[in-house]
Motif scaffolding. Sequence first.
Motif, PDB file in Angstrom:
ATOM      1  N   VAL A  77      -2.909   5.445   0.975  1.00 56.22           N
ATOM      2  CA  VAL A  77      -1.764   4.555   0.785  1.00 56.22           C
ATOM      3  C   VAL A  77      -0.520   5.429   0.711  1.00 56.22           C
ATOM      4  O   VAL A  77      -0.329   6.164  -0.254  1.00 56.22           O
ATOM      5  N   ASN A  81       3.928   7.263   7.876  1.00 51.78           N
ATOM      6  CA  ASN A  81       3.265   6.281   8.739  1.00 51.78           C
ATOM      7  C   ASN A  81       3.210   6.671  10.209  1.00 51.78           C
ATOM      8  O   ASN A  81       3.217   5.821  11.084  1.00 51.78           O
ATOM      9  N   VAL A  98      -3.108   2.583   4.803  1.00 52.48           N
ATOM     10  CA  VAL A  98      -2.135   1.525   4.548  1.00 52.48           C
ATOM     11  C   VAL A  98      -0.779   2.159   4.269  1.00 52.48           C
ATOM     12  O   VAL A  98      -0.685   3.097   3.468  1.00 52.48           O
ATOM     13  N   THR A  99       0.266   1.671   4.939  1.00 50.42           N
ATOM     14  CA  THR A  99       1.594   2.262   4.770  1.00 50.42           C
ATOM     15  C   THR A  99       2.424   1.483   3.762  1.00 50.42           C
ATOM     16  O   THR A  99       2.297   0.271   3.619  1.00 50.42           O
ATOM     17  N   LYS A 100       3.273   2.225   3.038  1.00 52.20           N
ATOM     18  CA  LYS A 100       4.237   1.620   2.116  1.00 52.20           C
ATOM     19  C   LYS A 100       5.521   1.299   2.874  1.00 52.20           C
ATOM     20  O   LYS A 100       5.885   2.039   3.788  1.00 52.20           O
ATOM     21  N   TYR A 102       3.874  -2.044   1.200  1.00 50.19           N
ATOM     22  CA  TYR A 102       2.777  -2.883   1.648  1.00 50.19           C
ATOM     23  C   TYR A 102       2.808  -4.226   0.913  1.00 50.19           C
ATOM     24  O   TYR A 102       3.350  -4.355  -0.181  1.00 50.19           O
ATOM     25  N   LEU A 107      -3.203  -5.465   0.906  1.00 42.34           N
ATOM     26  CA  LEU A 107      -3.916  -4.320   0.337  1.00 42.34           C
ATOM     27  C   LEU A 107      -5.177  -4.791  -0.374  1.00 42.34           C
ATOM     28  O   LEU A 107      -6.247  -4.188  -0.218  1.00 42.34           O
TER      29      LEU A 107
END
Length: 220
Positions: A77, A81, A98-100, A102, A107
């Motif tokens: 996380v 990205n 998973v990119t912030k 989010y 999630l």
Amino acid sequence: MTLFIVEDDFELRKELITFLEKCGYDCKTSNDFTNIVKDALEAEPDLILLDINLPYFDGYHICREIRKVSDVPIIIVTSRNTDMDELMSMNLGADDFVTKPYNTQILLARINAILKRAEKVGDASDLKYNGLTVYTTKSKVSFADKSVDLTKNELRILWIFIKNQGNIVSRNDLMDELWQSDEFVDDNTLTVNVNRLRKKLEQIGAVNFIQTRRGQGYIL
């Protein structure tokens, strides 16, 4: 189930823990980033949420060290990205990326999906196919008295192939099984995982077991 969160942003970590605990998860964490690998493993979590940008050691180093001794599911996380960040994460054995910033519900869905898949594979009995024996609880495959360890993704891919032996499995179907939606997965990530599995099978003498059908997918 227990989640271990590796995040140095105190406020973000606090908000994430509050949200996940309301969803029924037991969350653990640590402020000792010099010993974060040890703390994460000792917590015996069902899944680890791991940031990349951290003090002392970055997330790549932590993921690599954890993978040396454990197949616990890991979701990267991070605000980084790029395609290279995602590819490196998958190559090091992360289960998802998973990119912030989010959406917390997305999630949560990714966490739930990975835990369900891990439980599904973990509960499966050992599989056999044409001399191959897949030890699902040990994440290992053997052939002709030789064996090799598999990552979680490699185990899932081989499990899917054997369950569908003799039938073509499309790339889209594989990505749906592994990551629920190809919307979040670079197509190269699947190629990397399949090629890595092929090489491991070749190491133990199982050559040409996974065949590519151009424009269709793969067949065992």
